[in-house]
Design a protein around this motif. Structure first.
Motif, PDB file in Angstrom:
ATOM      1  N   ARG A  39       0.823  -1.205   0.000  1.00  0.00           N
ATOM      2  CA  ARG A  39       0.000   0.000   0.000  1.00  0.00           C
ATOM      3  C   ARG A  39       0.857   1.255   0.000  1.00  0.00           C
ATOM      4  N   ASN A  40       1.945   1.212   0.775  1.00  0.00           N
ATOM      5  CA  ASN A  40       2.858   2.345   0.824  1.00  0.00           C
ATOM      6  C   ASN A  40       3.481   2.602  -0.539  1.00  0.00           C
ATOM      7  N   GLN A  41       3.847   1.520  -1.243  1.00  0.00           N
ATOM      8  CA  GLN A  41       4.429   1.675  -2.576  1.00  0.00           C
ATOM      9  C   GLN A  41       3.419   2.271  -3.548  1.00  0.00           C
ATOM     10  N   GLU A  42       2.161   1.791  -3.443  1.00  0.00           N
ATOM     11  CA  GLU A  42       1.118   2.321  -4.328  1.00  0.00           C
ATOM     12  C   GLU A  42       0.907   3.812  -4.081  1.00  0.00           C
ATOM     13  N   LEU A  43       0.839   4.204  -2.795  1.00  0.00           N
ATOM     14  CA  LEU A  43       0.641   5.608  -2.471  1.00  0.00           C
ATOM     15  C   LEU A  43       1.822   6.453  -2.920  1.00  0.00           C
ATOM     16  N   SER A  44       3.029   5.901  -2.771  1.00  0.00           N
ATOM     17  CA  SER A  44       4.214   6.621  -3.213  1.00  0.00           C
ATOM     18  C   SER A  44       4.203   6.835  -4.715  1.00  0.00           C
ATOM     19  N   ASN A  45       3.839   5.780  -5.461  1.00  0.00           N
ATOM     20  CA  ASN A  45       3.773   5.905  -6.923  1.00  0.00           C
ATOM     21  C   ASN A  45       2.698   6.900  -7.333  1.00  0.00           C
ATOM     22  N   LYS A  46       1.552   6.838  -6.656  1.00  0.00           N
ATOM     23  CA  LYS A  46       0.467   7.754  -6.993  1.00  0.00           C
ATOM     24  C   LYS A  46       0.865   9.191  -6.683  1.00  0.00           C
ATOM     25  N   TYR A  47       1.583   9.372  -5.579  1.00  0.00           N
ATOM     26  CA  TYR A  47       2.049  10.718  -5.237  1.00  0.00           C
ATOM     27  C   TYR A  47       3.007  11.245  -6.297  1.00  0.00           C
ATOM     28  N   GLN A  48       3.960  10.391  -6.720  1.00  0.00           N
ATOM     29  CA  GLN A  48       4.911  10.819  -7.737  1.00  0.00           C
ATOM     30  C   GLN A  48       4.217  11.146  -9.052  1.00  0.00           C
ATOM     31  N   THR A 238      -8.416  14.243 -28.834  1.00  0.00           N
ATOM     32  CA  THR A 238      -7.070  13.756 -29.160  1.00  0.00           C
ATOM     33  C   THR A 238      -6.890  12.392 -28.517  1.00  0.00           C
ATOM     34  N   ALA A 239      -6.363  11.427 -29.288  1.00  0.00           N
ATOM     35  CA  ALA A 239      -6.103  10.080 -28.756  1.00  0.00           C
ATOM     36  C   ALA A 239      -4.601   9.873 -28.616  1.00  0.00           C
ATOM     37  N   GLY A 240      -4.189   9.326 -27.487  1.00  0.00           N
ATOM     38  CA  GLY A 240      -2.772   9.068 -27.261  1.00  0.00           C
ATOM     39  C   GLY A 240      -2.566   7.838 -26.406  1.00  0.00           C
ATOM     40  N   GLY A 241      -1.428   7.159 -26.577  1.00  0.00           N
ATOM     41  CA  GLY A 241      -1.098   5.989 -25.773  1.00  0.00           C
ATOM     42  C   GLY A 241       0.220   6.180 -25.049  1.00  0.00           C
ATOM     43  N   ARG A 242       0.282   5.753 -23.785  1.00  0.00           N
ATOM     44  CA  ARG A 242       1.513   5.868 -23.002  1.00  0.00           C
ATOM     45  C   ARG A 242       2.078   4.500 -22.632  1.00  0.00           C
ATOM     46  N   GLY A 243       1.473   3.445 -23.201  1.00  0.00           N
ATOM     47  CA  GLY A 243       1.988   2.105 -22.956  1.00  0.00           C
ATOM     48  C   GLY A 243       2.031   1.776 -21.481  1.00  0.00           C
ATOM     49  N   GLU A 244       3.133   1.165 -21.066  1.00  0.00           N
ATOM     50  CA  GLU A 244       3.314   0.755 -19.664  1.00  0.00           C
ATOM     51  C   GLU A 244       4.129   1.767 -18.868  1.00  0.00           C
ATOM     52  N   PHE A 245       4.407   2.928 -19.476  1.00  0.00           N
ATOM     53  CA  PHE A 245       5.418   3.819 -18.914  1.00  0.00           C
ATOM     54  C   PHE A 245       4.845   4.972 -18.084  1.00  0.00           C
ATOM     55  N   ASN A 246       3.596   4.852 -17.676  1.00  0.00           N
ATOM     56  CA  ASN A 246       2.996   5.865 -16.807  1.00  0.00           C
ATOM     57  C   ASN A 246       2.213   5.170 -15.683  1.00  0.00           C
ATOM     58  N   PRO A 247       2.883   4.291 -14.913  1.00  0.00           N
ATOM     59  CA  PRO A 247       2.166   3.520 -13.883  1.00  0.00           C
ATOM     60  C   PRO A 247       1.779   4.390 -12.696  1.00  0.00           C
ATOM     61  N   ILE A 248       0.683   4.012 -12.034  1.00  0.00           N
ATOM     62  CA  ILE A 248       0.283   4.677 -10.795  1.00  0.00           C
ATOM     63  C   ILE A 248       0.360   3.706  -9.620  1.00  0.00           C
ATOM     64  N   ALA A 249       0.737   2.448  -9.888  1.00  0.00           N
ATOM     65  CA  ALA A 249       0.838   1.429  -8.837  1.00  0.00           C
ATOM     66  C   ALA A 249       1.962   0.464  -9.200  1.00  0.00           C
ATOM     67  N   ASP A 250       2.303  -0.407  -8.244  1.00  0.00           N
ATOM     68  CA  ASP A 250       3.376  -1.372  -8.431  1.00  0.00           C
ATOM     69  C   ASP A 250       2.907  -2.515  -9.332  1.00  0.00           C
ATOM     70  N   ASN A 251       3.628  -2.749 -10.424  1.00  0.00           N
ATOM     71  CA  ASN A 251       3.260  -3.811 -11.360  1.00  0.00           C
ATOM     72  C   ASN A 251       3.609  -5.216 -10.853  1.00  0.00           C
ATOM     73  N   SER A 252       4.169  -5.313  -9.661  1.00  0.00           N
ATOM     74  CA  SER A 252       4.565  -6.628  -9.151  1.00  0.00           C
ATOM     75  C   SER A 252       3.391  -7.383  -8.521  1.00  0.00           C
ATOM     76  N   THR A 253       2.235  -6.722  -8.380  1.00  0.00           N
ATOM     77  CA  THR A 253       1.067  -7.378  -7.786  1.00  0.00           C
ATOM     78  C   THR A 253      -0.108  -7.311  -8.768  1.00  0.00           C
ATOM     79  N   PRO A 254      -1.024  -8.275  -8.696  1.00  0.00           N
ATOM     80  CA  PRO A 254      -2.211  -8.231  -9.568  1.00  0.00           C
ATOM     81  C   PRO A 254      -3.034  -6.963  -9.366  1.00  0.00           C
ATOM     82  N   ALA A 255      -3.164  -6.524  -8.111  1.00  0.00           N
ATOM     83  CA  ALA A 255      -3.937  -5.307  -7.842  1.00  0.00           C
ATOM     84  C   ALA A 255      -3.271  -4.095  -8.475  1.00  0.00           C
ATOM     85  N   GLY A 256      -1.940  -4.043  -8.398  1.00  0.00           N
ATOM     86  CA  GLY A 256      -1.215  -2.934  -9.010  1.00  0.00           C
ATOM     87  C   GLY A 256      -1.349  -2.934 -10.519  1.00  0.00           C
ATOM     88  N   LYS A 257      -1.251  -4.098 -11.132  1.00  0.00           N
ATOM     89  CA  LYS A 257      -1.423  -4.196 -12.583  1.00  0.00           C
ATOM     90  C   LYS A 257      -2.811  -3.727 -13.004  1.00  0.00           C
TER      91      LYS A 257
END
Length: 287
Positions: A39-48, A238-257
């Motif tokens: 949860r701390n990692q998710e909040l940190s990523n969201k803050y960043q 306008t349509a745009g894609g950012r792929g996987e490079f704008n995460p808001i959570a940790d991709n190491s967990t299913p919830a983060g993904k």
């Protein structure tokens, strides 16, 4: 004598039971720690991510704020010049009148800039409140609405918008998109950016090369749905894609993904309106 022999056995059993309880408690603490760490990692990523969004959003009003500061400094300079004119018997009434006109013009322009910025902020809050009130409780579970520095962000979950493993719009997303489309059409002086985002798992489809393709195709699907099904003016989209490079959570967990697989609808005041306003600045006083 038999009772004496049973005492060590009872004592040993108590130790074993105590050990079992400690191990269970330790396992619970480990689980709680892991959850808090995630949860701390998710909040940190969201803050960043929020910090990055704030930095980007600030650029839209930076010109206005710089113009306001500049015009206030100009008013001060003009006032100083006027005071000098009034204190000098050699200055003519024509120069004094001209300085007064320039001061009034600059003050009017500053008020115009401040009103434009306040109007933008107020409209965004009204827009957000109108959209939030129109969504059901179930929809709010898949839709996140935020206003950051004058920009409205509507984040839609992957599961709600698209068919599984596809960029095609699902049937169940229709009601939510129709409500968002109505808001977009009500605020016709705003531009709309549709931004696709994915997790970090590589896509495995012959007609999609990678997550860049997937995110862009999903954003394009939303744009075309808003245009073709809900009659939103395509000139505003306008349509745009950012792929996987704008995460808001940790991709190491299913919830983060799951959180990272999202599409954002970003509603902003049209930049050319601000540029036009800045272009109407009064001429500087002659030196």
């Amino acid at each position: 004598m038999k009772m004496y022999k049973l005492i060590p056995l009872v004592f040993f059993s108590i130790i074993l039971i105590a050990g079992c309880v400690s191990n269970k408690k330790y396992a619970e603490l480990q689980t709680t720690y892991a959850q808090l760490r995630e949860r701390n990692q998710e909040l940190s990523n969201k803050y960043q991510d929020s910090q990055r969004e704030l930095t980007g959003a600030n650029s839209r009003v930076k010109s206005l704020e710089e113009q306001i500061t500049s015009e206030r400094a100009n008013v001060t300079a003009l006032q100083d010049a006027l005071n000098k004119c009034l204190s000098s018997s050699n200055q003519g009434n024509v120069n004094i009148s001209k300085l007064v006109d320039e001061i009034n013009s600059s003050n009017k322009y500053i008020k115009q800039l401040v009103n434009a910025k306040n109007k933008s902020d107020s409209l965004n809050m009204v827009l957000t409140n109108n959209l939030t009130r129109s969504l059901s409780r179930e929809e709010l579970g898949d839709v996140d609405v935020q206003v950051l520095k004058g920009v409205v962000y509507i984040s839609l979950s992957d599961n709600m918008l698209y068919k599984s493993g596809s960029y095609e719009i699902s049937d169940k997303s229709g009601e939510t998109l129709s409500k968002i489309a109505k808001i977009i059409k009500d605020y016709e002086n705003y531009d709309v950016l549709i931004e696709g985002n994915t997790d970090n798992i590589p896509i495995a489809q012959t007609n999609i090369r990678n997550n860049w393709d997937l995110s862009a195709l999903r954003a394009s699907s939303v744009v075309q749905t808003l245009q073709n099904k809900y009659a939103v003016d395509p000139k505003r989209l306008t349509a745009g894609g950012r792929g996987e490079f704008n995460p808001i959570a940790d991709n190491s967990t299913p919830a983060g993904k799951a959180k990272n697989r999202r599409t954002q609808i970003i509603i902003t005041p049209k930049l050319d309106q601000f540029m036009e306003l800045i272009g109407k600045a009064p001429e500087q006083a002659p030196k």
